[in-house]
Design a protein around this motif. Structure first.
Motif, PDB file in Angstrom:
ATOM      1  N   ARG A  22       0.831  -1.153  -0.075  1.00 20.76           N
ATOM      2  CA  ARG A  22       0.132   0.191  -0.045  1.00 20.76           C
ATOM      3  C   ARG A  22       0.943   1.324  -0.174  1.00 20.76           C
ATOM      4  O   ARG A  22       0.581   2.204  -0.810  1.00 20.76           O
ATOM      5  N   ALA A  23       2.083   1.256   0.822  1.00 21.68           N
ATOM      6  CA  ALA A  23       2.951   2.550   0.641  1.00 21.68           C
ATOM      7  C   ALA A  23       3.482   2.891  -0.870  1.00 21.68           C
ATOM      8  O   ALA A  23       3.433   3.895  -1.261  1.00 21.68           O
ATOM      9  N   GLU A  24       3.868   1.597  -1.327  1.00 30.47           N
ATOM     10  CA  GLU A  24       4.436   1.763  -2.836  1.00 30.47           C
ATOM     11  C   GLU A  24       3.394   2.436  -3.699  1.00 30.47           C
ATOM     12  O   GLU A  24       3.503   3.170  -4.496  1.00 30.47           O
ATOM     13  N   THR A  25       2.097   1.946  -3.452  1.00 27.42           N
ATOM     14  CA  THR A  25       1.020   2.278  -4.217  1.00 27.42           C
ATOM     15  C   THR A  25       0.694   3.728  -4.132  1.00 27.42           C
ATOM     16  O   THR A  25       0.362   4.567  -4.939  1.00 27.42           O
ATOM     17  N   ARG A  26       0.852   3.915  -2.730  1.00 24.19           N
ATOM     18  CA  ARG A  26       0.195   5.653  -2.372  1.00 24.19           C
ATOM     19  C   ARG A  26       1.318   6.511  -3.045  1.00 24.19           C
ATOM     20  O   ARG A  26       1.102   7.522  -3.424  1.00 24.19           O
ATOM     21  N   GLU A  27       2.790   5.927  -3.009  1.00 30.18           N
ATOM     22  CA  GLU A  27       3.937   6.883  -3.457  1.00 30.18           C
ATOM     23  C   GLU A  27       3.784   7.032  -4.992  1.00 30.18           C
ATOM     24  O   GLU A  27       3.805   8.185  -5.540  1.00 30.18           O
ATOM     25  N   GLN A  28       3.160   5.776  -5.701  1.00 33.38           N
ATOM     26  CA  GLN A  28       2.855   5.806  -7.077  1.00 33.38           C
ATOM     27  C   GLN A  28       1.801   6.646  -7.416  1.00 33.38           C
ATOM     28  O   GLN A  28       1.773   7.653  -8.500  1.00 33.38           O
ATOM     29  N   LEU A  29       0.730   6.789  -6.626  1.00 30.18           N
ATOM     30  CA  LEU A  29      -0.441   7.637  -6.905  1.00 30.18           C
ATOM     31  C   LEU A  29       0.033   9.159  -6.933  1.00 30.18           C
ATOM     32  O   LEU A  29      -0.621   9.887  -7.358  1.00 30.18           O
ATOM     33  N   SER A  30       0.787   9.402  -5.550  1.00 26.81           N
ATOM     34  CA  SER A  30       1.164  10.971  -5.256  1.00 26.81           C
ATOM     35  C   SER A  30       2.187  11.488  -6.330  1.00 26.81           C
ATOM     36  O   SER A  30       2.195  12.779  -6.185  1.00 26.81           O
ATOM     37  N   ARG A  31       2.908  10.652  -6.925  1.00 22.12           N
ATOM     38  CA  ARG A  31       3.996  11.681  -7.495  1.00 22.12           C
ATOM     39  C   ARG A  31       3.805  11.549  -9.144  1.00 22.12           C
ATOM     40  O   ARG A  31       4.560  12.553  -9.598  1.00 22.12           O
ATOM     41  N   ALA A  32       2.758  10.969  -9.519  1.00 24.05           N
ATOM     42  CA  ALA A  32       2.347  11.336 -10.864  1.00 24.05           C
ATOM     43  C   ALA A  32       1.212  12.002 -11.103  1.00 24.05           C
ATOM     44  O   ALA A  32       0.324  12.384 -10.329  1.00 24.05           O
ATOM     45  N   THR A  33       1.238  12.608 -12.229  1.00 23.82           N
ATOM     46  CA  THR A  33      -0.141  13.321 -13.037  1.00 23.82           C
ATOM     47  C   THR A  33      -0.841  12.265 -13.875  1.00 23.82           C
ATOM     48  O   THR A  33      -0.414  11.955 -14.839  1.00 23.82           O
ATOM     49  N   TYR A  34      -2.279  11.890 -13.274  1.00 22.91           N
ATOM     50  CA  TYR A  34      -2.881  11.271 -14.187  1.00 22.91           C
ATOM     51  C   TYR A  34      -3.895  11.899 -15.204  1.00 22.91           C
ATOM     52  O   TYR A  34      -4.235  12.976 -14.827  1.00 22.91           O
ATOM     53  N   ASP A  35      -4.105  11.225 -16.136  1.00 17.47           N
ATOM     54  CA  ASP A  35      -4.950  11.612 -17.150  1.00 17.47           C
ATOM     55  C   ASP A  35      -6.404  11.647 -16.562  1.00 17.47           C
ATOM     56  O   ASP A  35      -7.165  12.532 -16.886  1.00 17.47           O
ATOM     57  N   LEU A  36      -6.641  10.393 -15.712  1.00 18.76           N
ATOM     58  CA  LEU A  36      -8.106  10.252 -15.379  1.00 18.76           C
ATOM     59  C   LEU A  36      -7.886   9.737 -13.761  1.00 18.76           C
ATOM     60  O   LEU A  36      -7.475   8.671 -13.676  1.00 18.76           O
ATOM     61  N   LEU A  37      -8.556  10.118 -12.997  1.00 23.15           N
ATOM     62  CA  LEU A  37      -8.730   9.750 -11.609  1.00 23.15           C
ATOM     63  C   LEU A  37     -10.130   9.154 -11.461  1.00 23.15           C
ATOM     64  O   LEU A  37     -11.027  10.160 -11.363  1.00 23.15           O
ATOM     65  N   VAL A  38     -10.637   7.979 -11.240  1.00 20.28           N
ATOM     66  CA  VAL A  38     -11.748   7.416 -11.124  1.00 20.28           C
ATOM     67  C   VAL A  38     -12.065   7.183  -9.614  1.00 20.28           C
ATOM     68  O   VAL A  38     -11.247   6.481  -8.795  1.00 20.28           O
ATOM     69  N   ILE A  39     -12.761   7.934  -8.791  1.00 15.74           N
ATOM     70  CA  ILE A  39     -13.518   7.883  -7.714  1.00 15.74           C
ATOM     71  C   ILE A  39     -14.593   6.815  -7.514  1.00 15.74           C
ATOM     72  O   ILE A  39     -15.639   7.341  -8.054  1.00 15.74           O
ATOM     73  N   GLY A  40     -14.437   5.644  -6.971  1.00 13.36           N
ATOM     74  CA  GLY A  40     -15.356   4.762  -6.782  1.00 13.36           C
ATOM     75  C   GLY A  40     -15.051   3.477  -7.590  1.00 13.36           C
ATOM     76  O   GLY A  40     -14.838   3.518  -8.584  1.00 13.36           O
ATOM     77  N   GLY A  41     -14.905   2.381  -6.638  1.00 16.37           N
ATOM     78  CA  GLY A  41     -14.831   0.903  -7.106  1.00 16.37           C
ATOM     79  C   GLY A  41     -15.776   0.126  -7.153  1.00 16.37           C
ATOM     80  O   GLY A  41     -15.420  -1.115  -6.919  1.00 16.37           O
ATOM     81  N   GLY A  42     -16.984   0.592  -7.415  1.00 13.46           N
ATOM     82  CA  GLY A  42     -17.793  -0.211  -7.819  1.00 13.46           C
ATOM     83  C   GLY A  42     -17.699  -0.710  -9.402  1.00 13.46           C
ATOM     84  O   GLY A  42     -16.823  -0.378 -10.111  1.00 13.46           O
ATOM     85  N   ILE A  43     -18.877  -1.425  -9.889  1.00 15.88           N
ATOM     86  CA  ILE A  43     -18.411  -1.835 -11.356  1.00 15.88           C
ATOM     87  C   ILE A  43     -18.399  -0.808 -12.411  1.00 15.88           C
ATOM     88  O   ILE A  43     -17.840  -0.930 -13.561  1.00 15.88           O
ATOM     89  N   LEU A  44     -19.173   0.524 -12.259  1.00 14.79           N
ATOM     90  CA  LEU A  44     -19.114   1.440 -13.186  1.00 14.79           C
ATOM     91  C   LEU A  44     -17.806   2.243 -13.138  1.00 14.79           C
ATOM     92  O   LEU A  44     -17.342   2.159 -14.217  1.00 14.79           O
ATOM     93  N   GLY A  45     -17.271   2.477 -12.131  1.00 15.92           N
ATOM     94  CA  GLY A  45     -15.876   3.002 -11.847  1.00 15.92           C
ATOM     95  C   GLY A  45     -14.861   1.845 -12.302  1.00 15.92           C
ATOM     96  O   GLY A  45     -13.732   2.443 -13.096  1.00 15.92           O
ATOM     97  N   ILE A  46     -14.969   0.682 -11.950  1.00 16.59           N
ATOM     98  CA  ILE A  46     -13.985  -0.336 -12.477  1.00 16.59           C
ATOM     99  C   ILE A  46     -13.970  -0.399 -13.913  1.00 16.59           C
ATOM    100  O   ILE A  46     -12.959  -0.692 -14.693  1.00 16.59           O
ATOM    101  N   SER A  47     -15.155  -0.528 -14.713  1.00 16.37           N
ATOM    102  CA  SER A  47     -15.127  -0.963 -15.983  1.00 16.37           C
ATOM    103  C   SER A  47     -14.519   0.550 -16.800  1.00 16.37           C
ATOM    104  O   SER A  47     -13.943   0.394 -17.677  1.00 16.37           O
TER     105      SER A  47
END
Length: 536
Positions: A22-47
Motif C-alpha cells: 500500500r505504501a508503494e501504491t500511495r507513492e505511485q499515486l502521489s508522484r504522478a499526474t494522471y489523465d483520469l482519476l476514477v473515484i469509486g470502485g463499484g463496477i461502473l468505476g472499475i469498467s
C-alpha cells in the motif's frame, strides 16, 4: 478445521507477481499526474478505469471501501436481458442487453458466468396468462437470436422435476426462457485485475477527504488510507465521480449548491440452504411490473428482491424484518413452505439501485446511466445495470473524448479501434480447468476434492492453477477453511497477495463464499485475520 497456526508467513516471501505494498501504491499515486482519476470502485468505476487504461490514458482508481464493496456485490447475480422491459415496449433495450449478456458470458468471462434456465410459473388468478407469457418468452428468446433456445411453455409436472420445491396448487403452466448468472464480486475483482493489467493504478480502502482545485477546476483529490491513516493526494487532468449511492455527496464537495441528481431504491435479498437440488430458477410475477426470483446460486438458494425508495445514509442500508417477511411471503407464491423456513437463512444483504432523479414508483423507473458534468469540470456517472457494465465503460469513454476542448482526446485511442470483446483474466473453459485440477494433483498427498476443483475453476478460471500451486507448496494451505465449504486456505493467501484483500470481510464476503454460506465463524475469521497479517 485447521486454525492456521502452522501456516508459513507467505507474505514474508511474496510470490512472483504479488501486488505492490500500500505504501508503494500511495507513492505511485502521489508522484504522478494522471489523465483520469476514477473515484469509486463499484463496477461502473472499475469498467471505466479498464476501458480508459486500454485506450492509453494514465488512470488511477480509488475507493473508500473495498472494490465492489457496496451495491456491486449486492445484486441479484444475473446477467440478463430484462424480460419485464418487454411489456413497456423497450424492445431495443432488451436486444442491447442480450448482446452484452452473451458477450460477457460467452466471450469475455465464460469462466465467471454460467447459463441458467428460468421457469416462469402461471397460476390461476395471477397477473399474466399463459398465452401472454408464452408469447413473451418467445419474443425474449428471439431478441437473443435464440442463443439460449426457443422460449416456450411446459407442463407443471415437467417443471417440478427440475424444481422439486415448486408449488403446484393452482399452477396452470410454466413459461421457459434462458439468461445467465454470475458471482458479482468475483466478476468485479477480475475486471479490476484487467484494468491493472492494462496499466491502471488502484487502491481500495482509501477515502476522499476533499477535492483539489486549480483555477476553479477539479484537478484531483486528497485521500486518507483506511489501513493506517496515512494522508496523501492524487493529481489528475480529469476526475470521474463513480461513487454510486454517494454520487451526490461528492458532487457537493465540488459545488455545495449542487442539486440532487439521483434517487435510491433498496433491493434486499436472502440466502438460504437448499433442501433439495434445483436445476432451474424461478421468476414469479408478483404484479404487472414486479417479478420475484428464486435462484440456485453457489449451492444455495437466493431469494429477492425488494424495490422501495431509500432516503437514509447509504452506509446504513440493511435488510429489515419487513424485508425478510416480504421476500419470504412473495416467494411463497411459488415455493413450498419447507424451503422457506427461517432456519434455512444463512445470510441476507441489501444494495441500493441508483436511479435518475424524479417522481414515480421506483419499480417502474428506467435503469439508465446518467453522466453529468459539474461546475468544476468533474464528471459524475451513476445508474445502469450490471449486465451492461462494459457498455457503460465505453459510453463514459466516448463522453470523455467529446468533452469541450477535447482535453483527453489526443491522448486516447478511440473506443471504435479497441477490441470489442476483450476477455477478462483467467479466461478458460471451467470444465477443462476443473478436470486439470483433479488430474494434475500433487504426486504425494491427497488430491484436490472435486467440489474445491469446481469452485476454483468457476471463480478464477485458469488462475486457479496459481492457487493450486500455493496449496501444493504449503500443504496447510490445501486444507479447507471450513469443512462445509469448498474454499481452501490458499485462496486467502492469494486474495491477500493478488486481489487487494485488506480485511477479513474482504476475504469472507467478496473473495470467497464463506459469509453467504453462514460459515464465517469466529475461528474462521481469526484464521483469515492471521493470514492477512502475515503479509510482508
Amino acid at each position: 478445521m485447521t486454525t492456521l497456526q502452522s501456516v508459513p508467513a507467505l507474505g514474508t516471501h511474496p510470490a512472483s507477481g504479488s501486488l505492490p505494498s500500500r505504501a508503494e501504491t500511495r507513492e505511485q499515486l502521489s508522484r504522478a499526474t494522471y489523465d483520469l482519476l476514477v473515484i469509486g470502485g463499484g463496477i461502473l468505476g472499475i469498467s471505466t478505469a479498464w476501458h480508459a487504461a486500454q485506450s492509453g490514458l494514465r488512470v488511477a482508481l480509488v475507493d473508500a471501501g473495498d472494490f465492489a464493496g457496496a451495491t456491486s456485490s449486492a445484486s441479484s447475480k444475473l446477467l440478463h436481458g430484462g424480460l419485464r422491459y418487454l411489456q413497456t415496449g423497450a424492445v431495443k433495450l432488451v436486444a442491447e442487453n442480450h448482446f452484452e449478456r452473451r458477450a460477457v458470458s460467452r466471450e469475455v468471462a465464460p469462466h465467471l458466468a454460467n447459463p441458467l434456465t428460468f421457469y416462469l410459473p402461471v397460476y390461476k388468478g395471477g397477473p399474466h396468462g399463459a398465452a401472454k407469457l408464452g408469447a413473451g418468452v418467445f419474443a425474449y428468446s428471439a431478441l437473443s437470436a435464440f442463443g439460449d433456445g426457443v422460449g416456450h411453455v411446459i407442463s407443471p409436472a415437467k417443471a417440478q422435476r427440475d424444481v422439486p420445491e415448486l408449488r403446484t396448487d393452482g399452477l396452470k403452466a410454466v413459461a421457459v426462457y434462458g439468461d445467465d448468472q454470475m458471482n458479482d464480486a468475483r466478476m468485479a475483482l477480475m475486471t479490476v485485475r484487467a484494468a491493472v493489467d492494462a496499466g491502471a493504478v488502484v487502491l481500495n480502502h482509501a477515502a476522499v477527504t476533499g477535492l483539489r482545485f486549480t483555477r476553479g477546476r477539479v484537478t484531483g483529490a486528497d485521500l486518507k488510507d483506511g489501513a493506517d491513516g496515512t494522508e496523501f493526494g492524487v493529481t489528475a487532468r480529469l476526475v470521474l465521480n463513480a461513487t454510486g449511492p454517494w454520487v451526490d455527496h461528492l458532487r457537493t464537495m465540488e459545488d455545495p449548491n449542487a442539486a440532487p441528481s439521483i434517487r435510491l431504491s433498496k433491493g434486499a435479498h436472502l440466502v438460504l440452504k437448499r433442501t433439495r437440488p434445483w436445476r432451474a430458477a424461478l421468476a414469479t410475477p408478483i404484479d404487472k411490473y414486479r417479478i420475484t426470483f428464486a435462484l440456485p446460486w453457489e449451492d444455495m438458494l437466493l431469494l429477492g428482491t425488494t424495490d422501495e425508495e431509500y432516503e437514509g445514509d447509504p452506509a446504513d442500508v440493511a435488510v429489515t424484518e419487513a424485508d425478510t417477511a416480504q421476500i419470504l411471503g412473495e416467494a411463497a407464491f411459488s415455493i413450498k413452505d419447507q424451503q422457506l423456513s427461517r432456519d434455512l437463512i444463512t445470510y441476507s444483504f441489501a444494495g441500493l439501485r441508483v436511479l435518475p432523479g424524479g417522481p414515480g414508483d421506483t419499480s417502474k423507473a428506467k435503469r439508465e446511466t446518467v453522466v453529468t458534468e459539474g461546475r468544476g469540470g468533474m464528471l459524475s456517472v451513476a445508474g445502469g445495470k450490471w449486465t451492461t457494465f462494459r457498455h457503460i465503460g465505453r459510453t463514459v469513454m466516448n463522453k470523455l473524448a467529446a468533452l469541450p476542448g477535447r482535453p483527453l482526446a489526443e491522448d486516447m485511442e478511440p473506443m471504435s479501434r479497441l477490441p470489442r470483446k476483450l476477455p477478462l483474466p483467467g479466461i478458460a473453459n471451467p470444465n477443462a480447468v476443473a478436470h486439470r485440477l483433479l488430474v494434475d494433483g500433487p504426486a504425494p498427498g491427497p488430491r484436490m476434492a472435486p467440489d474445491t476443483a469446481r469452485h476454483l475453476a468457476t471463480h478464477y478460471g485458469s488462475l486457479a492453477f496459481d492457487i493450486a500451486r500455493l496449496a501444493n507448496e504449503s500443504p496447510e494451505l490445501a486444507e479447507r477453511v471450513h469443512p462445509d465449504a469448498p474454499e481452501i486456505w490458499a485462496q486467502v493467501a492469494y486474495a491477500r497477495d493478488h486481489e487487494w484483500a485488506e480485511t477479513a470481510d474482504d476475504v469472507l464476503r467478496r473473495r470467497t463464499t464463506l459469509t453467504i454460506r453462514g460459515l464465517a465463524t469466529d475461528d474462521v475469521r481469526d484464521g483469515v485475520e492471521k493470514l492477512l497479517a502475515d503479509r510482508g
